[in-house]
Design a protein around this motif. Sequence first.
Motif, mmCIF file in Angstrom:
data_model
loop_
_atom_site.group_PDB
_atom_site.id
_atom_site.type_symbol
_atom_site.label_atom_id
_atom_site.label_comp_id
_atom_site.label_asym_id
_atom_site.label_seq_id
_atom_site.Cartn_x
_atom_site.Cartn_y
_atom_site.Cartn_z
ATOM 1 N N ARG A 1 -2.201 7.083 5.372
ATOM 2 C CA ARG A 1 -1.189 6.743 6.072
ATOM 3 C C ARG A 1 -0.004 7.203 5.108
ATOM 4 N N SER A 2 -0.033 6.531 3.951
ATOM 5 C CA SER A 2 1.497 6.875 3.178
ATOM 6 C C SER A 2 1.367 8.320 2.802
ATOM 7 N N ASP B 1 -4.853 3.195 4.086
ATOM 8 C CA ASP B 1 -3.463 2.951 3.672
ATOM 9 C C ASP B 1 -2.843 4.122 2.841
ATOM 10 N N GLU C 1 -10.326 0.275 3.754
ATOM 11 C CA GLU C 1 -8.905 -0.350 4.143
ATOM 12 C C GLU C 1 -7.666 0.535 3.435
ATOM 13 N N ALA C 2 -8.087 0.599 1.915
ATOM 14 C CA ALA C 2 -7.252 0.818 0.879
ATOM 15 C C ALA C 2 -7.071 2.396 0.977
#
Length: 110
Positions: free
Chosen positions: A106-107, A103, A99-100
């Motif tokens: 995505r960033s 993220d 999940e990290a």
Amino acid sequence: MPNANAVATHVPGAGTFDSKSWLEILFSATLFRMAMTVEQIAQEALALPSESRALLADKLVESLDTAALSSIDATWLAEAKRRRDEVRSGRAKTIPGDEALADVRRSLGR
């Protein structure tokens, strides 16, 4: 009295072990097979249940001799212990690694 930090794990054909038993088995196997490389030991450790890996990581961090570390290493060790303590106290929330990474991707627009 059962260890509050122990986690029971069932291994088919081998029975049920708590996290301390897993570590004892890993260390016994390591001592028996002294020819293991660091990479092989890491592979064995990564196969442990997550709670056992966390316990092993704590033991390894605590075993570091801060007097022999450079000031940068000593600073990172202190930071690692501070973060560990924040997670243990509930002041910091953990998220799964996948999940990290999602993220972060995505960033970065990937």
